[in-house]
Write a protein that holds these residues in place. Structure first.
Motif, PDB file in Angstrom:
ATOM      1  N   TRP A   1       0.751  -1.137  -0.044  1.00  0.00           N
ATOM      2  CA  TRP A   1       0.138   0.009  -0.029  1.00  0.00           C
ATOM      3  C   TRP A   1       0.875   1.235   0.057  1.00  0.00           C
ATOM      4  O   TRP A   1       0.313   2.360  -0.165  1.00  0.00           O
ATOM      5  CB  TRP A   1      -1.042  -0.043   1.343  1.00  0.00           C
ATOM      6  N   THR A   2       1.982   1.296   0.109  1.00  0.00           N
ATOM      7  CA  THR A   2       3.047   2.530   0.496  1.00  0.00           C
ATOM      8  C   THR A   2       2.820   3.236  -0.790  1.00  0.00           C
ATOM      9  O   THR A   2       2.841   4.414  -0.724  1.00  0.00           O
ATOM     10  CB  THR A   2       4.421   1.872   0.925  1.00  0.00           C
ATOM     11  N   ILE A   3       3.064   2.756  -1.867  1.00  0.00           N
ATOM     12  CA  ILE A   3       3.164   3.642  -3.114  1.00  0.00           C
ATOM     13  C   ILE A   3       1.810   4.183  -3.265  1.00  0.00           C
ATOM     14  O   ILE A   3       1.715   5.448  -3.831  1.00  0.00           O
ATOM     15  CB  ILE A   3       3.561   2.732  -4.400  1.00  0.00           C
ATOM     16  N   ALA A   4       0.742   3.405  -3.323  1.00  0.00           N
ATOM     17  CA  ALA A   4      -0.647   3.889  -3.438  1.00  0.00           C
ATOM     18  C   ALA A   4      -1.271   5.073  -2.639  1.00  0.00           C
ATOM     19  O   ALA A   4      -1.623   6.073  -3.267  1.00  0.00           O
ATOM     20  CB  ALA A   4      -1.709   2.604  -3.232  1.00  0.00           C
TER      21      ALA A   4
ATOM     22  N   PHE B   1      -7.591  10.700   7.013  1.00  0.00           N
ATOM     23  CA  PHE B   1      -7.447   9.277   6.872  1.00  0.00           C
ATOM     24  C   PHE B   1      -8.811   8.974   6.489  1.00  0.00           C
ATOM     25  O   PHE B   1      -8.832   7.632   5.435  1.00  0.00           O
ATOM     26  CB  PHE B   1      -7.719   8.678   8.460  1.00  0.00           C
ATOM     27  N   SER B   2      -9.790   9.242   6.682  1.00  0.00           N
ATOM     28  CA  SER B   2     -11.095   8.796   5.892  1.00  0.00           C
ATOM     29  C   SER B   2     -11.187   9.015   4.321  1.00  0.00           C
ATOM     30  O   SER B   2     -11.565   8.177   3.683  1.00  0.00           O
ATOM     31  CB  SER B   2     -12.539   9.591   6.516  1.00  0.00           C
TER      32      SER B   2
ATOM     33  N   ARG C   1     -10.569   6.421  -0.720  1.00  0.00           N
ATOM     34  CA  ARG C   1      -9.887   5.931  -2.135  1.00  0.00           C
ATOM     35  C   ARG C   1      -9.371   4.495  -2.293  1.00  0.00           C
ATOM     36  O   ARG C   1      -8.862   4.065  -3.299  1.00  0.00           O
ATOM     37  CB  ARG C   1      -8.971   7.080  -2.274  1.00  0.00           C
ATOM     38  N   MET C   2      -9.302   3.816  -1.176  1.00  0.00           N
ATOM     39  CA  MET C   2      -8.497   2.558  -0.799  1.00  0.00           C
ATOM     40  C   MET C   2      -9.499   1.453  -0.510  1.00  0.00           C
ATOM     41  O   MET C   2      -9.342   1.036   0.694  1.00  0.00           O
ATOM     42  CB  MET C   2      -7.117   2.576  -0.484  1.00  0.00           C
TER      43      MET C   2
ATOM     44  N   GLU D   1      -8.790  -0.532   8.058  1.00  0.00           N
ATOM     45  CA  GLU D   1      -8.287   0.508   8.646  1.00  0.00           C
ATOM     46  C   GLU D   1      -6.927   0.236   9.310  1.00  0.00           C
ATOM     47  O   GLU D   1      -6.154   1.271   9.479  1.00  0.00           O
ATOM     48  CB  GLU D   1      -9.439   0.861   9.971  1.00  0.00           C
ATOM     49  N   ARG D   2      -6.987  -0.930  10.007  1.00  0.00           N
ATOM     50  CA  ARG D   2      -5.843  -1.305  10.667  1.00  0.00           C
ATOM     51  C   ARG D   2      -4.408  -1.204   9.651  1.00  0.00           C
ATOM     52  O   ARG D   2      -3.348  -0.930  10.154  1.00  0.00           O
ATOM     53  CB  ARG D   2      -5.847  -2.731  11.285  1.00  0.00           C
ATOM     54  N   MET D   3      -4.732  -1.679   8.434  1.00  0.00           N
ATOM     55  CA  MET D   3      -3.407  -1.873   7.707  1.00  0.00           C
ATOM     56  C   MET D   3      -3.186  -0.362   7.249  1.00  0.00           C
ATOM     57  O   MET D   3      -1.867  -0.088   7.265  1.00  0.00           O
ATOM     58  CB  MET D   3      -3.598  -2.604   6.325  1.00  0.00           C
ATOM     59  N   LEU D   4      -4.179   0.393   6.973  1.00  0.00           N
ATOM     60  CA  LEU D   4      -3.881   1.959   6.643  1.00  0.00           C
ATOM     61  C   LEU D   4      -2.954   2.540   7.770  1.00  0.00           C
ATOM     62  O   LEU D   4      -2.257   3.297   7.573  1.00  0.00           O
ATOM     63  CB  LEU D   4      -5.205   2.456   6.233  1.00  0.00           C
ATOM     64  N   THR D   5      -3.551   2.211   8.792  1.00  0.00           N
ATOM     65  CA  THR D   5      -2.872   2.994  10.111  1.00  0.00           C
ATOM     66  C   THR D   5      -1.400   2.452  10.095  1.00  0.00           C
ATOM     67  O   THR D   5      -0.410   3.301  10.493  1.00  0.00           O
ATOM     68  CB  THR D   5      -3.807   2.654  11.438  1.00  0.00           C
ATOM     69  N   LEU D   6      -1.239   1.176  10.093  1.00  0.00           N
ATOM     70  CA  LEU D   6       0.183   0.657  10.347  1.00  0.00           C
ATOM     71  C   LEU D   6       1.155   1.149   8.961  1.00  0.00           C
ATOM     72  O   LEU D   6       2.195   1.554   9.437  1.00  0.00           O
ATOM     73  CB  LEU D   6       0.075  -0.768   9.960  1.00  0.00           C
TER      74      LEU D   6
END
Length: 122
Positions: free
Chosen positions: A34-37, A49-50, A55-56, A61-66
């Motif tokens: 997800w980093t490049i995205a 954040f929302s 957009r993804m 939510e946990r993975m985006l937070t990490l």
């Protein structure tokens, strides 16, 4: 995004490669699904954040937070918390994160060309 134990051979190998090869160091910073995205979505400016989550839709939510925490620790993303009710948090690329954009543009171009080549071979 499991942590590599500092006593593992994998960790030791990563440390050696990171210190000896700048390309590997850079790839490890932007590696992950997800980093490049996230960088691409933040290229146009700050997002909450929302907004990133919308957009993804396939990221939890946990993975985006990490990923955001990792990117913040690596100084690719800046997190700004506003003292409002409800609290507002915005994310934006740092100068280092912004410097990635021409590289990601080249990566996109290469990916498009490579994909076309492999599809013609199929």
């Amino acid at each position: 995004m499991g942590q590599i134990k500092k006593t593992s051979t994998n960790y030791e190998n990563r440390q050696i490669l990171d210190s000896e090869c700048d390309e590997i160091y850079a790839a490890n910073l932007i590696g992950g699904r997800w980093t490049i995205a996230i960088c691409c979505y933040l290229a146009d400016g700050k997002l909450r954040f929302s907004q990133l989550r919308k957009r993804m839709p396939n990221i939890t939510e946990r993975m985006l937070t990490l990923h955001l925490r990792k990117m913040e620790a690596n100084r690719l993303v800046k997190r700004t918390v506003y003292a409002e009710v409800p609290p507002r948090v915005e994310y934006e690329l740092t100068e280092s994160g912004q410097q990635l954009m021409p590289i990601l543009d080249q990566l996109r171009s290469w990916g498009r060309k490579h994909k076309q080549k492999t599809q013609t071979y199929s």
